[in-house]
Design a protein around this motif. Structure first.
Motif, PDB file in Angstrom:
ATOM      1  N   MET A   1       0.842  -1.188   0.000  1.00 53.67           N
ATOM      2  CA  MET A   1       0.000   0.000   0.000  1.00 53.67           C
ATOM      3  C   MET A   1       0.886   1.250   0.000  1.00 53.67           C
ATOM      4  O   MET A   1       1.817   1.364   0.791  1.00 53.67           O
ATOM      5  N   LEU A   2       0.608   2.193  -0.897  1.00 56.50           N
ATOM      6  CA  LEU A   2       1.409   3.400  -1.023  1.00 56.50           C
ATOM      7  C   LEU A   2       0.749   4.562  -0.279  1.00 56.50           C
ATOM      8  O   LEU A   2      -0.446   4.797  -0.411  1.00 56.50           O
ATOM      9  N   HIS A   3       1.551   5.303   0.474  1.00 55.74           N
ATOM     10  CA  HIS A   3       1.075   6.490   1.181  1.00 55.74           C
ATOM     11  C   HIS A   3       1.992   7.651   0.812  1.00 55.74           C
ATOM     12  O   HIS A   3       3.195   7.609   1.098  1.00 55.74           O
ATOM     13  N   HIS A   4       1.441   8.686   0.203  1.00 46.82           N
ATOM     14  CA  HIS A   4       2.235   9.853  -0.172  1.00 46.82           C
ATOM     15  C   HIS A   4       2.364  10.762   1.048  1.00 46.82           C
ATOM     16  O   HIS A   4       1.381  11.306   1.544  1.00 46.82           O
ATOM     17  N   ILE A   5       3.584  10.904   1.518  1.00 44.15           N
ATOM     18  CA  ILE A   5       3.863  11.617   2.766  1.00 44.15           C
ATOM     19  C   ILE A   5       4.155  13.093   2.505  1.00 44.15           C
ATOM     20  O   ILE A   5       3.732  13.977   3.251  1.00 44.15           O
ATOM     21  N   MET A  15       3.606  -4.599   5.857  1.00 42.70           N
ATOM     22  CA  MET A  15       2.917  -5.487   6.799  1.00 42.70           C
ATOM     23  C   MET A  15       1.746  -4.716   7.394  1.00 42.70           C
ATOM     24  O   MET A  15       1.770  -3.480   7.444  1.00 42.70           O
ATOM     25  N   PRO A  16       0.725  -5.415   7.886  1.00 44.02           N
ATOM     26  CA  PRO A  16      -0.412  -4.709   8.508  1.00 44.02           C
ATOM     27  C   PRO A  16       0.038  -3.775   9.627  1.00 44.02           C
ATOM     28  O   PRO A  16       1.025  -4.041  10.320  1.00 44.02           O
ATOM     29  N   ARG A  17      -0.695  -2.672   9.764  1.00 48.01           N
ATOM     30  CA  ARG A  17      -0.464  -1.682  10.829  1.00 48.01           C
ATOM     31  C   ARG A  17       0.927  -1.063  10.753  1.00 48.01           C
ATOM     32  O   ARG A  17       1.505  -0.686  11.768  1.00 48.01           O
ATOM     33  N   ASN A  18       1.475  -0.962   9.542  1.00 48.40           N
ATOM     34  CA  ASN A  18       2.789  -0.314   9.330  1.00 48.40           C
ATOM     35  C   ASN A  18       3.907  -1.003  10.112  1.00 48.40           C
ATOM     36  O   ASN A  18       4.883  -0.350  10.501  1.00 48.40           O
ATOM     37  N   SER A  19       3.773  -2.307  10.326  1.00 47.23           N
ATOM     38  CA  SER A  19       4.778  -2.956  11.173  1.00 47.23           C
ATOM     39  C   SER A  19       6.127  -3.119  10.492  1.00 47.23           C
ATOM     40  O   SER A  19       7.149  -3.233  11.177  1.00 47.23           O
ATOM     41  N   ILE A  20       6.162  -3.143   9.163  1.00 42.24           N
ATOM     42  CA  ILE A  20       7.419  -3.040   8.415  1.00 42.24           C
ATOM     43  C   ILE A  20       7.174  -2.086   7.250  1.00 42.24           C
ATOM     44  O   ILE A  20       6.220  -2.260   6.498  1.00 42.24           O
ATOM     45  N   ASN A  21       8.052  -1.098   7.118  1.00 45.01           N
ATOM     46  CA  ASN A  21       7.903  -0.094   6.060  1.00 45.01           C
ATOM     47  C   ASN A  21       9.180   0.031   5.250  1.00 45.01           C
ATOM     48  O   ASN A  21      10.282  -0.155   5.767  1.00 45.01           O
ATOM     49  N   THR A  40       5.192  -7.021  -3.302  1.00 46.07           N
ATOM     50  CA  THR A  40       4.647  -5.718  -2.911  1.00 46.07           C
ATOM     51  C   THR A  40       5.576  -4.590  -3.347  1.00 46.07           C
ATOM     52  O   THR A  40       5.136  -3.574  -3.906  1.00 46.07           O
ATOM     53  N   VAL A  41       6.872  -4.767  -3.101  1.00 44.79           N
ATOM     54  CA  VAL A  41       7.832  -3.732  -3.491  1.00 44.79           C
ATOM     55  C   VAL A  41       7.895  -3.620  -5.014  1.00 44.79           C
ATOM     56  O   VAL A  41       7.912  -2.514  -5.575  1.00 44.79           O
ATOM     57  N   ARG A  42       7.900  -4.754  -5.696  1.00 44.90           N
ATOM     58  CA  ARG A  42       7.962  -4.736  -7.164  1.00 44.90           C
ATOM     59  C   ARG A  42       6.795  -3.958  -7.755  1.00 44.90           C
ATOM     60  O   ARG A  42       6.981  -3.121  -8.654  1.00 44.90           O
ATOM     61  N   LYS A  43       5.600  -4.214  -7.254  1.00 48.01           N
ATOM     62  CA  LYS A  43       4.416  -3.500  -7.766  1.00 48.01           C
ATOM     63  C   LYS A  43       4.536  -1.995  -7.527  1.00 48.01           C
ATOM     64  O   LYS A  43       4.145  -1.187  -8.376  1.00 48.01           O
ATOM     65  N   ILE A  69      15.103  -7.222  -5.939  1.00 47.75           N
ATOM     66  CA  ILE A  69      14.716  -5.929  -6.513  1.00 47.75           C
ATOM     67  C   ILE A  69      15.835  -5.360  -7.385  1.00 47.75           C
ATOM     68  O   ILE A  69      15.599  -4.878  -8.506  1.00 47.75           O
ATOM     69  N   CYS A  70      17.069  -5.400  -6.880  1.00 50.54           N
ATOM     70  CA  CYS A  70      18.192  -4.857  -7.656  1.00 50.54           C
ATOM     71  C   CYS A  70      18.384  -5.622  -8.957  1.00 50.54           C
ATOM     72  O   CYS A  70      18.694  -5.021  -9.997  1.00 50.54           O
ATOM     73  N   GLU A  71      18.187  -6.934  -8.903  1.00 47.23           N
ATOM     74  CA  GLU A  71      18.299  -7.748 -10.127  1.00 47.23           C
ATOM     75  C   GLU A  71      17.154  -7.442 -11.081  1.00 47.23           C
ATOM     76  O   GLU A  71      17.363  -7.251 -12.284  1.00 47.23           O
ATOM     77  N   ALA A  72      15.942  -7.398 -10.579  1.00 45.90           N
ATOM     78  CA  ALA A  72      14.767  -7.223 -11.442  1.00 45.90           C
ATOM     79  C   ALA A  72      14.760  -5.865 -12.130  1.00 45.90           C
ATOM     80  O   ALA A  72      14.341  -5.755 -13.289  1.00 45.90           O
ATOM     81  N   PHE A  73      15.218  -4.827 -11.423  1.00 48.63           N
ATOM     82  CA  PHE A  73      15.146  -3.470 -11.973  1.00 48.63           C
ATOM     83  C   PHE A  73      16.507  -2.920 -12.406  1.00 48.63           C
ATOM     84  O   PHE A  73      16.601  -1.769 -12.832  1.00 48.63           O
ATOM     85  N   SER A  74      17.547  -3.740 -12.256  1.00 49.84           N
ATOM     86  CA  SER A  74      18.910  -3.339 -12.671  1.00 49.84           C
ATOM     87  C   SER A  74      19.317  -2.011 -12.047  1.00 49.84           C
ATOM     88  O   SER A  74      19.742  -1.067 -12.726  1.00 49.84           O
ATOM     89  N   ILE A  75      19.159  -1.921 -10.727  1.00 46.30           N
ATOM     90  CA  ILE A  75      19.518  -0.692 -10.016  1.00 46.30           C
ATOM     91  C   ILE A  75      20.656  -0.978  -9.032  1.00 46.30           C
ATOM     92  O   ILE A  75      20.778  -2.085  -8.509  1.00 46.30           O
ATOM     93  N   PRO A  76      21.513   0.025  -8.782  1.00 44.08           N
ATOM     94  CA  PRO A  76      22.634  -0.164  -7.856  1.00 44.08           C
ATOM     95  C   PRO A  76      22.185  -0.135  -6.405  1.00 44.08           C
ATOM     96  O   PRO A  76      21.177   0.487  -6.059  1.00 44.08           O
ATOM     97  N   LEU A  77      22.982  -0.786  -5.549  1.00 41.12           N
ATOM     98  CA  LEU A  77      22.694  -0.889  -4.120  1.00 41.12           C
ATOM     99  C   LEU A  77      23.735  -0.093  -3.338  1.00 41.12           C
ATOM    100  O   LEU A  77      24.941  -0.215  -3.575  1.00 41.12           O
ATOM    101  N   LEU A  78      23.248   0.725  -2.395  1.00 43.33           N
ATOM    102  CA  LEU A  78      24.109   1.573  -1.573  1.00 43.33           C
ATOM    103  C   LEU A  78      23.882   1.255  -0.098  1.00 43.33           C
ATOM    104  O   LEU A  78      22.767   0.921   0.315  1.00 43.33           O
ATOM    105  N   CYS A  79      24.940   1.389   0.695  1.00 40.68           N
ATOM    106  CA  CYS A  79      24.818   1.291   2.156  1.00 40.68           C
ATOM    107  C   CYS A  79      26.058   1.920   2.770  1.00 40.68           C
ATOM    108  O   CYS A  79      26.992   2.328   2.071  1.00 40.68           O
ATOM    109  N   HIS A  80      26.079   1.993   4.085  1.00 40.38           N
ATOM    110  CA  HIS A  80      27.250   2.489   4.816  1.00 40.38           C
ATOM    111  C   HIS A  80      28.362   1.438   4.751  1.00 40.38           C
ATOM    112  O   HIS A  80      28.085   0.237   4.704  1.00 40.38           O
ATOM    113  N   PRO A  81      29.637   1.853   4.775  1.00 40.93           N
ATOM    114  CA  PRO A  81      30.734   0.882   4.738  1.00 40.93           C
ATOM    115  C   PRO A  81      30.633  -0.212   5.802  1.00 40.93           C
ATOM    116  O   PRO A  81      30.995  -1.376   5.537  1.00 40.93           O
ATOM    117  N   ASP A  82      30.141   0.132   6.991  1.00 38.90           N
ATOM    118  CA  ASP A  82      30.056  -0.860   8.061  1.00 38.90           C
ATOM    119  C   ASP A  82      28.895  -1.847   7.887  1.00 38.90           C
ATOM    120  O   ASP A  82      28.727  -2.751   8.709  1.00 38.90           O
TER     121      ASP A  82
END
Length: 227
Positions: A1-5, A15-21, A40-43, A69-82
């Motif tokens: 479910m999408l919510h424009h903030i 997940m129900p009740r915003n338990s994972i976003n 859900t993310v793909r859609k 997701i990165c494979e399906a959409f051919s997008i790069p993945l970023l994170c902190h070095p640690d």
């Protein structure tokens, strides 16, 4: 479910009740739920295109479908070095205080996704679009938050959560100790975030919070006093 903030800020409730976003900010996917969140993310990404994917941290409920997701959409993945080791290996519970706890084992077996190569790392004061990277270690070693100065939007990851993971009742809480590598360092990171006076706070767990009454700063002050 999408919510424009806010402009170019969309919450994907996994997940129900915003338990994972997770969130889409200015064409960037922030976090990716658990392994079974993929459809859900793909859609959502078919509706709102993204050009890259960043993790606030590499726990199982944030990197779960990153690889798919990165494979399906051919997008790069970023994170902190640690966070690179956990992100690339998919072994995401080793730094928990009790990695042999049954919940940790369950998360690793059923929630965690495969590892995926990190294309770029981000550190303090880097930018993801107009969002500044804030290093907020404690919940995990390389946990980051993202802050957009002009409208005060904070993507807080799991530096704090806005629900009880047991009852799903809304309310600000520290992330559970069982998943947090350094509680005191996490509180220090929250103090850093409170100084930003965020207007809207987006959490990995729990509903988005509009902070006009400064509840967040009050919560952080209370945590600091008790630490």
């Amino acid at each position: 479910m999408l919510h424009h903030i806010a402009p170019e800020v969309v919450q994907i409730s996994l997940m129900p009740r915003n338990s994972i976003n997770c969130y889409i900010i200015e064409g960037v996917l922030v976090d990716a739920g658990i392994r079974s969140s993929y459809n859900t993310v793909r859609k959502a990404l078919e509706e709102i295109p993204v050009y890259q994917h960043v993790l606030t941290h590499a726990h199982a409920d944030h990197q779960g479908c990153s690889d798919q997701i990165c494979e399906a959409f051919s997008i790069p993945l970023l994170c902190h070095p640690d966070e690179v080791c956990r992100t690339e290996t998919g072994m995401v519970t080793k730094d928990y205080p009790s990695p042999q706890h049954w919940i940790a084992k369950l998360q690793q077996k059923y929630w965690a996704g495969q590892g995926h190569r990190v294309d770029q790392t981000v550190v303090e004061n880097d930018f993801v679009g107009n969002f500044r990277v804030i290093e907020t270690p404690g919940h995990s070693a390389g946990h980051i938050s993202l802050f957009r100065e002009h409208d005060g939007i904070l993507i807080a990851g799991d530096a704090a959560i806005n629900m009880s993971l047991l009852t799903t009742a809304t309310g600000l809480r520290l992330p559970p100790n069982i998943f947090t590598s350094d509680r005191q360092r996490n509180i220090e990171s929250l103090q850093k975030l409170a100084k930003l006076n965020p207007a809207i706070i987006c959490f990995g767990h729990g509903p988005v919070m509009r902070n006009s009454d400064r509840k967040f700063e009050q919560f952080v002050a209370k945590c600091s006093a008790l630490s």
